[in-house]
Design a protein around this motif. Structure first.
Motif, short mmCIF file in Angstrom:
data_model
loop_
_atom_site.label_atom_id
_atom_site.label_comp_id
_atom_site.label_asym_id
_atom_site.label_seq_id
_atom_site.Cartn_x
_atom_site.Cartn_y
_atom_site.Cartn_z
N UNK A 161 0.53 3.14 -10.17
CA UNK A 161 -0.54 2.36 -10.82
C UNK A 161 -0.48 2.56 -12.32
N UNK A 162 -0.44 3.82 -12.75
CA UNK A 162 -0.44 4.10 -14.18
C UNK A 162 0.80 3.52 -14.86
N UNK A 163 1.95 3.67 -14.23
CA UNK A 163 3.18 3.14 -14.83
C UNK A 163 3.12 1.61 -14.97
N UNK A 164 2.64 0.94 -13.94
CA UNK A 164 2.59 -0.52 -13.99
C UNK A 164 1.59 -1.01 -15.03
N UNK A 165 0.43 -0.35 -15.13
CA UNK A 165 -0.57 -0.78 -16.11
C UNK A 165 -0.11 -0.48 -17.53
N UNK A 166 0.58 0.64 -17.73
CA UNK A 166 1.08 0.97 -19.06
C UNK A 166 2.12 -0.06 -19.51
N UNK A 221 0.99 -6.46 -8.57
CA UNK A 221 1.08 -6.11 -7.15
C UNK A 221 1.28 -4.60 -6.96
N UNK A 222 2.08 -3.99 -7.83
CA UNK A 222 2.27 -2.53 -7.75
C UNK A 222 0.95 -1.83 -8.01
N UNK A 223 0.20 -2.28 -9.01
CA UNK A 223 -1.09 -1.67 -9.31
C UNK A 223 -2.08 -1.87 -8.17
N UNK A 224 -2.00 -2.99 -7.48
CA UNK A 224 -2.89 -3.25 -6.34
C UNK A 224 -2.65 -2.25 -5.21
N UNK A 225 -1.39 -1.79 -5.07
CA UNK A 225 -1.04 -0.92 -3.94
C UNK A 225 -1.75 0.40 -4.00
N UNK A 226 -2.14 0.85 -5.19
CA UNK A 226 -3.01 2.01 -5.30
C UNK A 226 -2.36 3.37 -5.30
N UNK A 227 -1.02 3.46 -5.41
CA UNK A 227 -0.37 4.77 -5.53
C UNK A 227 -0.51 5.23 -6.98
N UNK A 228 -1.15 6.37 -7.19
CA UNK A 228 -1.64 6.75 -8.52
C UNK A 228 -0.58 6.68 -9.61
N UNK A 229 0.56 7.36 -9.43
CA UNK A 229 1.59 7.37 -10.47
C UNK A 229 2.11 5.97 -10.73
N UNK A 246 10.01 -1.97 -7.01
CA UNK A 246 9.12 -2.37 -5.92
C UNK A 246 9.39 -1.57 -4.65
N UNK A 247 10.66 -1.20 -4.42
CA UNK A 247 10.99 -0.42 -3.23
C UNK A 247 10.47 1.02 -3.34
N UNK A 248 10.55 1.59 -4.55
CA UNK A 248 10.14 2.99 -4.73
C UNK A 248 9.31 3.13 -6.00
N UNK A 257 -6.75 -10.14 -14.26
CA UNK A 257 -6.91 -9.15 -13.18
C UNK A 257 -6.39 -7.78 -13.63
N UNK A 258 -5.27 -7.76 -14.34
CA UNK A 258 -4.74 -6.49 -14.85
C UNK A 258 -5.73 -5.84 -15.81
N UNK A 259 -6.39 -6.65 -16.61
CA UNK A 259 -7.38 -6.10 -17.54
C UNK A 259 -8.51 -5.41 -16.77
N UNK A 260 -8.97 -6.02 -15.69
CA UNK A 260 -10.02 -5.40 -14.88
C UNK A 260 -9.52 -4.11 -14.24
N UNK A 261 -8.27 -4.10 -13.81
CA UNK A 261 -7.68 -2.89 -13.22
C UNK A 261 -7.63 -1.75 -14.25
#
Length: 261
Positions: free
Chosen positions: A72-77, A62-70, A25-27, A105-109
């Motif tokens: 986002x992908x890691x959290x969704x995977x 929450x990480x995926x919501x933040x919108x940082x591309x890399x 969450x920090x990085x 919500x994750x499914x929609x993301x």
């Protein structure tokens, strides 16, 4: 500090997860070591999950919501790998039901991320699997899709012969595998025209195309096409038999809603 109260199940991490999750969450875009540790704790070898895995889903959301591309992908995977294990004997069905809105919500993301494009081949494949897991097709989310040299073994629905199905550079055929002579009595597969795919087959084909996985999309037309049994000469849909042999069977009151999350 992350605090959660989980029953201490007989297996799986408990106290180990919060400090690693806090590092992520920090990085979320840079601490690769923390992500590797989190994967090991929450989806060991991409397969085994536990109660802590589902407790972590709101944080991955929450990480995926933040919108940082890399990130986002890691959290969704990782979320996809966790949800793919929903039918395992994790003993956390009540917790799964509790986080159902987060899973939805994750499914929609995931759907939005697939539509946005720009994914690496590895991330595209991971999100293809995640999309299936969130749709409730956990067996298909864990299947092999090596359509360069892919082989499947399915049971003939009429005579129960173990039929080898090849989809790849070696050919596209059904056969009987003789361990001395190789694949014998080969019969060519009949692919399904893409515009005739329905249901899950169409979903998988359309998702593969949207992700730019052209070879996979072509292979899926054979996977959802017809094979002939080399023994009794009956025909069957390869994917139907693969699902019958591999898709987990669960009761209607299980944690996955009809049609997925």
């Amino acid at each position: 500090m992350i605090e959660w109260q989980l029953p201490r199940y007989g297996r799986g991490p408990y106290d180990e997860v919060p400090p690693v999750l806090e590092r992520v969450l920090r990085s979320p875009s840079s601490d690769e070591e923390a992500w590797r540790e989190l994967w090991h704790l929450l989806a060991t070898e991409g397969l085994t999950v536990c109660a802590a895995s589902f407790a972590a889903l709101p944080y991955l959301r929450d990480i995926a919501r933040a919108g940082e591309s890399a990130a986002v992908d890691r959290s969704l995977e990782l979320a996809g790998a966790i949800v793919a294990g929903v039918h395992q004997d994790h003993g956390a069905d009540d917790l799964v039901r509790e986080v159902a809105p987060v899973i939805a919500e994750l499914r929609r993301m995931i759907a939005l991320r697939i539509e946005s494009g720009g994914l690496s081949p590895a991330s595209a494949m991971a999100l293809f699997r995640a999309d299936l897991a969130f749709a409730g097709a956990s067996g298909w989310s864990l299947a092999e899709y090596a359509f360069e040299d892919g082989f499947y073994t399915v049971s003939c629905p009429h005579c129960d012969l173990p039929v080898t199905v090849a989809i790849g550079d070696y050919g596209r055929y059904s056969a009987y595998r003789d361990w001395g002579e190789g694949d014998v009595r080969r019969r060519p597969l009949r692919p399904s025209p893409a515009d005739e795919l329905r249901g899950l087959g169409k979903r998988m084909y359309d998702t593969a195309r949207a992700l730019g996985l052209a070879q996979m999309a072509e292979g899926l037309t054979y996977l959802f096409g017809c094979a002939e049994c080399p023994d009794c000469a009956s025909t069957f849909i390869v994917a139907d038999q693969y699902a019958a042999d591999n898709e987990p069977h669960h009761s209607s009151d299980g944690p996955v809603p009809a049609g997925g999350w």
